[in-house]
Design an enzyme around this catalytic site. Structure first.
Site, PDB file in Angstrom:
ATOM      1  N   TYR A 205       0.835  -1.196   0.000  1.00 23.50           N
ATOM      2  CA  TYR A 205       0.000   0.000   0.000  1.00 23.50           C
ATOM      3  C   TYR A 205       0.873   1.250   0.000  1.00 23.50           C
ATOM      4  O   TYR A 205       2.027   1.230   0.428  1.00 23.50           O
ATOM      5  CB  TYR A 205      -0.979   0.021   1.172  1.00 23.50           C
TER       6      TYR A 205
ATOM      7  N   ASP B 203      -4.682   1.840  16.339  1.00 28.12           N
ATOM      8  CA  ASP B 203      -3.955   0.596  16.599  1.00 28.12           C
ATOM      9  C   ASP B 203      -3.110   0.713  17.857  1.00 28.12           C
ATOM     10  O   ASP B 203      -3.034  -0.221  18.660  1.00 28.12           O
ATOM     11  CB  ASP B 203      -3.037   0.260  15.415  1.00 28.12           C
TER      12      ASP B 203
END
Length: 328
Positions: A98, A271
């Site tokens: 990505y 996260d």
């Protein structure tokens, strides 16, 4: 409330299930840097750092290829203290990739190449039986909505069956919702899979905007009622800069966050919060203290570029009091 992990014995084994990808990021000068990242991998690294001097071991469970990028990934994880014995290596696959672009406010735009990524086949085929069986040996299993979404339908079904068996044996299941519509064929399929998993979850770490998009909740109260009906013991509602809300079954706690001096990059904010929250809870902290750990780490992470800040940049966490540790 400090009982969620009370019956787990030391040493404690934690597995995080998901996908790590090759990360490319362009800075304001146009320079492109390469790293590795993924939601559960980010959480795994931060969790391992925060549990480094404890009897808690942290493993990462995924599938990679047999290429130089995959080899370097594993070496990087091992250097961070992550166990990699349950990483599958597929000879005919590669990791996904990505690309991140970040605007002046630190907000991100992602471009993905992951359709043939090895992680999609992590639990496919008879060769996955060993990996699935290994999950039954962990005290805590952590996964996200992305962990579910990237799997093929066969692997997703087999993972859910294994999680059900693990929970029957006493394993605690921790879930971060991380809903990404583009990874699902349609909203109904995602809802069905989330509902099947929530029936197994002990601790849910929920990003408010994601669940509004997926389930259409009109208020935090409606969300908490739905999760309680599914049997989730503890729900943490992450709301960005706003205070997080924690539903413990008996009460709702409101824990204000910390203010960042400057937001550079919001990658891995959620996260890192989840990692610190779980690290605190596993070490005996109560939900309020765990949320403060979460806010402390997240506000530091967003003041640096990239998902993973350097180990020297890790903030000191508020000390766990003896009384809290004694109750865990």
């Amino acid at each position: 409330m400090t009982t969620l992990f009370k019956s787990l014995s030391a040493p404690m084994r934690v597995a995080l299930v998901g996908e790590c990808m090759i990360e490319l990021q362009r800075d304001s000068a146009g320079t492109i840097t390469q790293a590795f990242g993924g939601d559960t991998l980010n959480t795994a690294v931060y969790l391992a750092r925060l549990c480094q001097s404890t009897a808690i071991s942290v493993d990462y469970v995924t599938a990679l290829g047999q290429d130089p990028f995959s080899e370097t990934m594993c070496q990087t994880w091992q250097a961070e203290g992550l166990g990699t014995q349950n990483v599958r290596h597929l000879p005919d696959a590669l990791p996904g990739l990505y690309f991140i672009q970040t605007d002046e406010q630190g907000e991100r735009q992602f471009l993905y190449w992951r359709g043939e990524a090895a992680a999609r086949r992590c639990f496919d085929g008879h060769e996955a039986a060993q990996t699935l069986a290994a999950l039954l040996d962990y005290d805590v299993i952590y996964l996200s909505g992305i962990s579910l979404a990237v799997l093929n339908s066969e692997g997703r079904a087999r993972l859910l069956e294994t999680l059900a068996e693990a929970r029957r044996q006493g394993t605690r299941i921790v879930f971060d919702n991380n809903y990404r519509p583009r990874l699902w064929p349609d909203r109904a399929t995602a809802q069905h899979c989330y509902q099947a998993l929530l029936a197994l979850v002990d601790l849910a770490l929920i990003t408010w905007e994601d669940d509004v998009e997926l389930f259409g909740f009109s208020s935090p109260e409606a969300l908490f009622r739905t999760y309680a009906q599914s049997g989730v013991t503890e729900v943490v509602l992450k709301r960005g800069e706003a205070s997080c809300l924690i539903h413990t079954g008996r009460q709702v706690l409101t824990i204000p966050g910390e203010k960042a001096l400057r937001v550079i990059d919001t990658t891995a904010a959620g996260d890192s919060f989840s990692a610190a929250y779980l690290a605190c809870r596993l070490q005996g902290g109560d939900p309020e203290q765990a949320a403060r750990w979460g806010h402390r780490l997240a506000v530091n992470v967003i003041q640096h570029r990239g998902a993973l800040i350097s180990p020297p940049a890790m903030p000191a966490m508020p000390a766990l009091s003896y009384s809290l540790a004694a109750q865990a």
